[in-house]
Every structure is written in C-alpha cells, then in structure tokens.
Write a protein that holds these residues in place. Structure first.
Motif, PDB file in Angstrom:
ATOM      1  N   ALA A   1       0.830  -1.205   0.000  1.00 25.55           N
ATOM      2  CA  ALA A   1       0.000   0.000   0.000  1.00 25.55           C
ATOM      3  C   ALA A   1       0.867   1.258   0.000  1.00 25.55           C
ATOM      4  O   ALA A   1       0.563   2.239  -0.697  1.00 25.55           O
ATOM      5  N   VAL A  57      -7.288   5.222  -6.707  1.00 23.86           N
ATOM      6  CA  VAL A  57      -7.743   4.615  -5.451  1.00 23.86           C
ATOM      7  C   VAL A  57      -9.266   4.614  -5.372  1.00 23.86           C
ATOM      8  O   VAL A  57      -9.893   3.586  -5.080  1.00 23.86           O
ATOM      9  N   VAL A  78      -2.820  -0.240  -3.354  1.00 20.90           N
ATOM     10  CA  VAL A  78      -3.500   0.071  -2.095  1.00 20.90           C
ATOM     11  C   VAL A  78      -4.596  -0.960  -1.820  1.00 20.90           C
ATOM     12  O   VAL A  78      -4.782  -1.401  -0.681  1.00 20.90           O
ATOM     13  N   GLY A  89      -3.074  -4.072  -0.485  1.00 24.53           N
ATOM     14  CA  GLY A  89      -2.736  -3.877   0.916  1.00 24.53           C
ATOM     15  C   GLY A  89      -3.942  -4.055   1.821  1.00 24.53           C
ATOM     16  O   GLY A  89      -3.858  -4.696   2.872  1.00 24.53           O
ATOM     17  N   PHE A  90      -5.070  -3.499   1.398  1.00 23.03           N
ATOM     18  CA  PHE A  90      -6.308  -3.637   2.165  1.00 23.03           C
ATOM     19  C   PHE A  90      -6.728  -5.105   2.285  1.00 23.03           C
ATOM     20  O   PHE A  90      -7.096  -5.583   3.372  1.00 23.03           O
TER      21      PHE A  90
END
Length: 438
Positions: free
Chosen positions: A143, A178, A359, A362-363
């Motif tokens: 992320a 994003v 990102v 990463g989440f």
C-alpha cells in the motif's frame, strides 16, 4: 490447457487468468522504465537495459507459470538494482559487468541452497505468528508503494514523509486510481483492479501524467547479455573471475543473497494469501518449485545484465483479480517479451495509475492480522516488529530479520528458548552479520 494449469480445479477460468495476467503486468510495467533509468547510472546503455529487463522478466515469469503453476511474476528487484547502480558497481571499480557477475553468483548460491533443501527448511522454521505478520507487513508495504507511486505520500525533510499536494496532477491521478478501484470493488465489478488502472491512466492524459508514446516499435539491444562472461572493462579477463579475487565483492555476494533469500519468502506469503495457496498454518503450497524458479531468476538477471530478477510483490494484484494458476504468469511473461519491442507504448502506463491496485492489495491482506495473538508476548511482539519493520525500513528482508531476532529474544525472556529451532538461530546470526556489514 485446463488440465495442465488445473484452471477448473482451482475455481478459475481462462478469461479470468488472462485478465489477471494483464493486471499483474500493468502493476509491474513501471519496472521497464525505472530499472533502465537506475542501471544507466552504472554505465549500462538504456536501450540494452530495457531489453534485458523485459527478456529476464518475460522468460522467468513464463517459466514460473509453467513449472510452479502459480500466479507469480518475476522482474528486476527494486532496491537491489539501486545497490547495483550506486554501490556494487563502484566497488567493482566502475565495471558494471563485474557487478552483474556478483548477481549471477549469488543467484547460483541461492539455487544450490534450494536444491539441497535449506531454503525451504528455513521457511518452514518460521513461527506461524511471523508468517501471518509477514503477510500483514507486506500488505502495508505494498500500500505504501502505491501511495508513493500516486504522489499521495511524498518525501519531507522534517518528517521524512508527508501528505502530497492535492494540486499535483500525479496526486490527482493517484486519488482517482484509489477511488475508482475501491468503488468498483464495492460494486463487485469483475476485473476491478485492471479497470482501476486503465481508467486512471486515461484520466492522466489531460492531466499530463500519462505520457504520450514517442514511437511504437523499438528493436531489442542484446549487448548486456552474458555480461559476467564478457571481458572486464580493464581487459584483465572475464568479469566473473574478478569477483573471486576481491573480498569486498564477496561480501556483496553474501549481503545481496540474504536480501534475495528472504524477500521472496515474504512475497510468496503475500501472493499466496491472495491467490489462495497458503495452508492453514500459513505455509506456501508448491514452495519448492517457486523457490527454484526464483533462485534461477536471480542468476539469469545477472546473466542478462538486468540486475537480480526476483518474484514481484505486485503479483498480488493479479492474484487479487482472480489469478489462481500459472496461466496468469504465462500471460504476464508473454506481454513482457512483447514489451521489449513496444516499450514506447508500455511507458504510457505511468506509476500513478497503479496506485489504487497496490492500495487495494494492501487492504485485502489486512484480514490475516486477526490470526495473530497480540496478548501473547512470544507471538505478538515479534509479529509487531515484523509488521512495522517491513514498511518502515523499506525492506522486506530487514523487516523479516527484525522479526526473527525479536522472536528469539522473546523466547529466551519468556523461558521458551527450547521452542527456537536450530535453523532459526542460524538465521538470526546471518541477519546480525548482514546488519553489521550493511
């Protein structure tokens, strides 16, 4: 094809695998521009570096797909390429061919460790809590890479990092990437990660972030191939021979080998989490095959003059997009080979457009944090050091090293020294040495 890659058995389809392969490539495409730019500082011609980067990535990614049958892609590793450009080449007297010989040798050593079972044994010696922590730390790291690519996190002289300027076009493309990616995820749109990259890239055209191609075709330049076996710059013999007579270069072999060794462990866990090939204890299935290809890739990277080629953590984006088999890797690898001829077009996918993809990955990797028992110091403290160590030191290997050493210290402090396996002690020593000579 379905039987060879076990596509149906793993709950996937050919279309999904192809889409995931494209997603992985787009998330990694920046390496085609970034790696040659770094290696040019070592004196390597940019055109030749583009060719070596694309061919090393393409060939080894295809091999990963055919041999390991997992959605993992290989390319020149960020971090090590900077070491090659700014430290290793200088230590080699300014001769980049000797520097590539160091990379070639460390890859062969890692391959030997895999074939004798040591690398796999060390991975199995990692405590379960640390395996989960590595996945979480990698998620934050991925992320962070995305946020940096998107100009959302930037350098700051006072605070090291800070929030980027909302007026910066790069920031705007990153935010679009994003928002679109997360919105498509919420609405359950198939291929949401790929669409997020494409939409952000298109949005970047009027903002001047997505560059227009300067051409279409660029013919490959193979002058860096077989670099370790070319004559050294001083004409004294083959480049690889000079490594064995220079103690400093032998230290580089060890330190780069350690980084390669553990970076892949973290990456395999991260992608395995997204690609559903971790068992209940956090072990990576088919890890031996993965490690064989990854070790060979490091050596091939040096042989081609592309720096060390390693399994890319951005592979998690393709796995998150549904990639479950080696067909994903084959698709990614084929595009890399084609990119060697069409690099001006590939350069249109600017790094900010991949911000949302990284990102999002990463989440998705955060859910494993609930499997760590932070109330138990033996599990919680080493896990915490690993989780913060990977992103805050900007090094997967360093974060893992901090976790290993902390685990051993906590085991001794809590009267559980008997739980520490002999290989773990050896890894602790290796990391301590690497920290001292870094």
């Amino acid at each position: 094809m379905n039987n060879f890659f076990k596509i149906g058995e793993r709950g996937s389809t050919v279309g999904t695998e192809v889409r995931a392969g494209i997603t992985t490539f787009l998330a990694m495409a920046y390496i085609i521009a970034v790696n040659p730019a770094l290696l040019s500082a070592a004196g390597i011609p940019v055109g030749a570096a583009v060719t070596s980067t694309c061919f090393a990535a393409g060939i080894m990614t295809i091999l990963m797909g055919l041999f390991a049958n997992r959605p993992l892609a290989c390319a020149s590793g960020m971090g090590i390429n900077a070491v090659v450009a700014f430290s290793l080449t200088a230590a080699a007297g300014g001769d980049w061919m000797v520097a590539m010989a160091v990379i070639f040798l460390e890859g062969l050593i890692i391959l030997a460790l895999v074939l004798c079972g040591l690398r796999e044994a060390i991975m199995e010696a990692v405590p379960v809590s640390l395996r989960h922590a590595i996945a979480v730390g990698l998620g934050i790291f991925i992320a962070l890479l995305g946020l940096i690519n998107g100009g959302i996190v930037v350098n700051d002289d006072s605070t090291l990092i800070t929030f980027g300027s909302v007026y910066n076009p790069v920031f705007l493309v990153g935010i679009i990437s994003v928002v679109v990616t997360f919105a498509l995820y919420v609405f359950k749109i198939k291929g949401y990660i790929l669409w997020g990259i494409i939409i952000a890239a298109v949005a970047g055209v009027p903002l001047g972030v997505t560059p227009m191609p300067t051409g279409i075709v660029q013919l490959p330049d193979f002058t860096t191939f077989m670099a370790p076996f070319q004559t050294a710059a001083d004409g004294s013999g083959m480049a690889i021979v000079k490594v064995f007579v220079n103690p400093t270069l032998l230290v580089f072999v060890f330190s780069i080998m350690l980084s390669d060794f553990f970076d892949t462990m973290g990456t395999a866990v991260a992608v395995g989490k997204q690609g559903d090939f971790l068992d209940e204890d956090g072990n990576v299935e088919d890890i031996r095959k993965i490690l064989i290809v990854d070790s060979l890739a490091a050596s091939v990277g040096g042989l081609f003059g592309a720096s060390s080629c390693t399994t890319f953590v951005e592979s998690a984006s393709g796995a998150a997009d549904g990639g479950r088999t080696g067909l994903t890797s084959v698709v990614t690898g084929v595009i890399f080979l084609l990119a060697a001829f069409f690099s001006p077009l590939v350069s249109m996918i600017a790094a900010p457009a991949t911000c949302g993809a990284l990102v999002m990955v990463g989440f998705l990797m955060m859910n494993v944090v609930s499997d760590i028992d932070f109330s138990n110091p033996l599990d919680g403290i080493p896990a915490f050091m690993t989780i913060i160590g990977i992103p805050l030191t900007y090094s997967i290997a360093t974060g893992i090293g901090l976790g290993f050493i902390t685990y051993t210290l906590m085991a001794v402090c809590t009267g559980n020294a008997s739980k520490v396996k002999p290989l773990t002690w050896l890894v602790d020593i290796a990391f301590l040495i690497s920290f001292l000579i870094a």
